[in-house]
Design a protein around this motif. Structure first.
Motif, mmCIF file in Angstrom:
data_model
loop_
_atom_site.group_PDB
_atom_site.id
_atom_site.type_symbol
_atom_site.label_atom_id
_atom_site.label_comp_id
_atom_site.label_asym_id
_atom_site.label_seq_id
_atom_site.Cartn_x
_atom_site.Cartn_y
_atom_site.Cartn_z
ATOM 1 N N SER A 59 0.876 -1.219 -0.086
ATOM 2 C CA SER A 59 -0.068 0.017 0.019
ATOM 3 C C SER A 59 0.812 1.221 0.029
ATOM 4 O O SER A 59 2.182 1.144 0.407
ATOM 5 C CB SER A 59 -0.827 0.039 1.331
ATOM 6 N N THR A 61 0.599 5.479 0.953
ATOM 7 C CA THR A 61 -0.562 6.483 1.637
ATOM 8 C C THR A 61 0.486 7.875 1.615
ATOM 9 O O THR A 61 1.537 8.125 1.964
ATOM 10 C CB THR A 61 -0.739 6.080 3.098
ATOM 11 N N ARG A 227 -9.750 -0.210 -3.762
ATOM 12 C CA ARG A 227 -8.370 -0.371 -3.858
ATOM 13 C C ARG A 227 -7.988 1.179 -3.096
ATOM 14 O O ARG A 227 -6.756 1.699 -3.096
ATOM 15 C CB ARG A 227 -7.626 -0.409 -4.916
ATOM 16 N N THR A 265 -4.905 6.292 0.899
ATOM 17 C CA THR A 265 -4.223 5.276 0.709
ATOM 18 C C THR A 265 -4.487 4.040 -0.468
ATOM 19 O O THR A 265 -5.607 4.031 -0.794
ATOM 20 C CB THR A 265 -4.290 4.245 1.955
ATOM 21 N N ARG A 267 -3.978 0.593 -2.286
ATOM 22 C CA ARG A 267 -3.542 -0.755 -2.261
ATOM 23 C C ARG A 267 -3.379 -1.478 -3.555
ATOM 24 O O ARG A 267 -4.285 -1.185 -4.342
ATOM 25 C CB ARG A 267 -4.454 -1.598 -1.431
#
Length: 268
Positions: A59, A61, A227, A265, A267
């Motif tokens: 991930s 962020t 995601r 975020t 992913r």
């Protein structure tokens, strides 16, 4: 029985065998084509909103927000006593980047880096120059934390709906902790009073370096898409560094602080 009638029966038997084989092939093809349907039918309300065949392994962020230095050392006391500053003037806009690597169903290894910097103008509280004008300067504090930590979700980030499919949770609270190093710079540039002679001098004072740091944080992920999540983070960072240059003689500078940030975020 005539040869012709016997031959006719053999021909008919062979045709039936081919029809039977073709029929089985047709059923097999239909079965293979329909195999994914039970997977997609697990939860039709979530069609297109889940992970299929594998969950995200990493991930990224990006966050930004309010970062307040606590200012719990004598260099801040000296500065705020003599100059028209208070400890709130060292609060700054900060940003942070987190790269997460999945360790288990609920935990991630997190590599983080960021920065927060604030410059504040001031003047001496009790002194003016020989033209009765304020004696002015600028104080700048910059903090750059680099850390490695662990993030643990307090609720399952995904719900398994089959062997090969997961639906991401709408809300996931989490906690984290870690450590690393803090790069800092504390500088004062402008005019200052020499307390021994009371002369006004122009100077550029600066101390910079690295110091160990640790942090603890809590956060929340709010799913926006399969995601993509909105991420909030509140963290406390502890760090102190030895002052150098013209600031020698003061205690260690307190680089600790609290930060409240928000971002996104992704992913993968």
């Amino acid at each position: 029985m005539t040869p012709s009638s016997s031959s006719s029966r053999r021909t008919t038997s062979c045709a039936e065998s081919r029809d039977c084989t073709n029929s089985w092939r047709l059923w097999l093809l239909m079965a293979l084509a329909a195999a994914p349907l039970p997977l997609l039918a697990q939860d039709r309300t979530h069609a297109g909103n889940g992970y299929y065949f594998s969950r995200p392994a990493v991930s990224l962020t990006v966050r930004g927000g309010y970062d307040r230095a606590l200012g719990g050392s004598d260099i801040y006391d000296f500065t705020t006593t003599n100059l028209t500053l208070n400890k709130g003037d060292f609060a700054a806009f900060g940003y942070q980047l987190d790269f997460g690597i999945r360790l288990s169903d609920r935990s991630e290894l997190v590599l983080s880096g960021g920065a927060a910097q604030r410059s504040a103008d001031s003047e001496f509280r009790k002194y003016v120059d020989n033209k009765d004008l304020p004696i002015q300067q600028t104080t700048t504090l910059r903090r750059v934390p680099l850390s490695v930590g662990v993030k643990y979700a307090l609720a399952n980030p995904e719900t398994r709906i089959s062997r090969f499919a997961w639906i991401p949770a709408r809300i996931v609270p989490w906690i984290g902790a870690g450590g690393g190093a803090m790069n800092y710079s504390f500088s004062q540039n402008g005019d200052f009073v020499d307390f021994q002679t009371l002369n006004v001098i122009s100077q550029n004072y600066r101390s910079a370096g690295w110091a160990p740091m640790g942090y603890a944080n809590v956060g929340l992920d709010l799913k926006l898409a399969t995601r993509l999540s909105l991420t909030g983070d509140v963290r406390y960072t502890y760090s102190k560094a030895t002052l150098s240059g013209p600031f020698q003689g003061f205690d260690k500078i307190d680089l600790s602080g609290t930060a409240a940030t928000m971002g996104f975020t992704v992913r993968m």
